[in-house]
Design an enzyme around this catalytic site. Structure first.
Site, PDB file in Angstrom:
ATOM      1  N   ASP A  70       9.689  -1.273   8.214  1.00  0.00           N
ATOM      2  CA  ASP A  70      10.850  -1.656   8.588  1.00  0.00           C
ATOM      3  C   ASP A  70      11.816  -1.201   7.929  1.00  0.00           C
ATOM      4  O   ASP A  70      11.106  -0.058   7.721  1.00  0.00           O
ATOM      5  CB  ASP A  70      10.435  -3.155   7.649  1.00  0.00           C
ATOM      6  CG  ASP A  70      10.124  -3.089   6.846  1.00  0.00           C
ATOM      7  OD1 ASP A  70      10.311  -2.535   5.788  1.00  0.00           O
ATOM      8  OD2 ASP A  70       8.518  -3.480   6.196  1.00  0.00           O
ATOM      9  N   GLU A  71      12.975  -1.424   8.341  1.00  0.00           N
ATOM     10  CA  GLU A  71      14.064  -0.937   7.207  1.00  0.00           C
ATOM     11  C   GLU A  71      14.211  -0.916   6.371  1.00  0.00           C
ATOM     12  O   GLU A  71      14.631   0.279   5.849  1.00  0.00           O
ATOM     13  CB  GLU A  71      15.637  -1.758   7.706  1.00  0.00           C
ATOM     14  CG  GLU A  71      16.772  -0.860   6.979  1.00  0.00           C
ATOM     15  CD  GLU A  71      17.543  -2.076   7.300  1.00  0.00           C
ATOM     16  OE1 GLU A  71      18.794  -1.733   7.409  1.00  0.00           O
ATOM     17  OE2 GLU A  71      17.505  -3.324   7.906  1.00  0.00           O
TER      18      GLU A  71
END
Length: 336
Positions: A125-126
Site C-alpha cells: 500500500d501507499e
C-alpha cells in the site's frame, strides 16, 4: 493456388488442441497484468477477440489464427522477452498500472528503456515501503503472489503500544479476517516500550493489507511497515527508491521455492469456513492502544464515563431548559 497455400499453412501449424491457451494466461504472458487483473479486464469488456468482446472467464483462444485486442492495442502472437526487477518501494508510491493515476507509480521508478509493459507482483500500500517484484511474466507472478505456493515474505513493523504475550500467541495461531482464518504467522519481538513495539513478521499469504489487518484484529495499530525479504531476496543491497534486475539464478531459486511450497501446501478455499461470517463482524473493544485484551474495553468505558461526569450534567431539554439558559445569560450581562 490459394487453396494450396491455405493447406500448406494449416499443415505447418501444430494441432488445434495444443495451440489453444487461456485468454488470461495469454494476456499475462504479454505483460498486460497479472492473471487476476487480466480476469478483471475481461470482466469489464476491455478485451476483444476477432473484433468480438469477450467477458467469459476461462475462455481459450488460438493466438496463431485469432486477433487479440486490449484497449485498442493489438497483441502480437510472439511472446515478449521476460523481465524481472526488484524494487525498494518508497512511501507515497502506488502499485498500479492505471495510466490515469496522478501519483507516482512503482513501474515509473524502473528506468530500464527495454522494460516494456511490466506490473507489480502483489502489492504494497501507499504508506508501506520495502521490496516488491515487477515483471511481465504471468506464470512467475502467479507463483510468487498466490497463497497456494506460500513464498515467505518478511516485514519489519512498528506498532503503537506494548505488545503482550497473549496477542503474540493469537497471531502465531492465526486470526480471523473477512476471507477466513489466516495461516500461522512467525512473530519476533526486537524491542518494545510502553509506547511502541518493534517486530519482525513472516507470513506466506497474499491477502490485501494482511499485516495491518491481523494486528488490528488483536488491537494494535501499525505505525510503519517495511518488507525486508521475499523468499531469499533481501533489501540489504537496495536503498530506498532503487531497483535492480534479477539474475537467472535468483528467478530459478524463487521458482524452486514455489514448487516446494506448492507441493507441501495445497490450495484451500477458506471462504467456505462457516465461522468466517461470525468473526468478520466481531465488534472491537474500543478505540486506541487500550484494546489489548477481553477486559481492556472496560478501562476505556470507565474513562469515558469519568470524562462525562467531569463535564457536568447536560442541559435539560424543552422550554424549561431554554429558560435556564436565558436566565444565565441575563445574569452574566448584569454582572458585567
Amino acid at each position: 493456388m490459394q487453396n494450396e497455400h491455405a493447406s500448406d499453412d494449416s499443415e505447418a501449424l501444430p494441432p488445434l488442441e495444443s495451440r489453444l491457451v487461456r485468454l488470461n494466461k495469454y494476456l499475462a504472458d504479454h505483460g498486460i497484468a497479472s492473471r487476476r487483473n487480466c480476469d478483471e479486464l475481461i470482466k469489464k469488456g476491455k478485451v476483444m477477440v476477432d473484433d468480438r468482446v469477450i467477458t467469459e472467464l476461462g475462455s481459450k483462444i488460438d493466438p496463431h489464427t485469432q486477433r487479440i485486442d486490449v484497449d485498442g492495442v493489438v497483441l502480437k502472437p510472439d511472446r515478449t522477452e521476460h523481465r524481472y526487477y526488484l524494487l525498494h518501494k518508497p512511501r507515497h508510491v502506488v502499485c498500479t498500472n492505471d495510466r490515469r493515476e496522478a501519483r507516482l507509480r512503482a513501474i515509473d521508478l524502473i528506468t530500464d528503456p527495454n522494460k516494456g509493459r511490466i506490473y507489480t507482483v502483489g502489492r504494497l500500500d501507499e504508506d508501506s515501503t520495502g521490496l516488491i517484484l515487477l515483471t511481465n511474466d504471468g506464470d512467475f507472478s502467479n507463483r510468487i503472489a498466490h497463497p497456494r505456493f506460500g513464498i515467505d515474505k518478511t516485514y519489519s513493523i512498528k506498532i503503537r503500544g506494548r505488545v503482550e504475550g497473549e496477542q503474540l500467541e493469537k497471531l502465531k495461531k492465526g486470526v480471523y479476517l473477512a476471507e477466513g482464518r489466516t495461516s500461522a504467522v512467525f512473530v519476533k519481538v526486537l524491542k518494545r516500550t510502553n509506547d511502541w513495539s518493534l517486530l519482525t513478521v513472516t507470513l506466506n499469504e497474499g491477502k490485501n493489507r494482511e499485516v495491518r489487518r491481523i494486528f488490528a484484529a488483536v488491537g494494535y495499530n501499525v505505525l510503519t511497515l517495511r518488507r525486508t525479504h521475499i523468499g531469499t531476496l533481501s533489501d540489504r543491497s537496495l536503498k530506498d527508491g532503487k531497483w535492480r534486475p534479477l539474475v537467472r539464478e535468483e528467478v530459478r531459486d524463487l521458482l524452486r521455492q514455489s514448487d516446494a511450497a506448492g507441493a507441501a501446501a495445497p490450495l484451500v478455499d477458506r471462504r467456505k469456513d462457516p465461522r468466517v461470517k461470525h468473526f468478520a463482524h466481531k465488534r472491537p473493544l474500543g478505540p486506541g492502544p487500550e484494546r489489548r485484551g477481553p477486559r481492556a474495553g472496560d478501562k476505556w468505558r470507565r474513562d469515558r464515563k469519568r470524562s462525562l461526569e467531569r463535564a457536568g450534567p447536560s442541559k435539560p431539554p424543552g422550554r424549561r431548559g431554554r429558560g435556564d439558559v436565558r436566565r444565565k445569560q441575563r445574569g452574566r450581562k448584569s454582572r458585567s
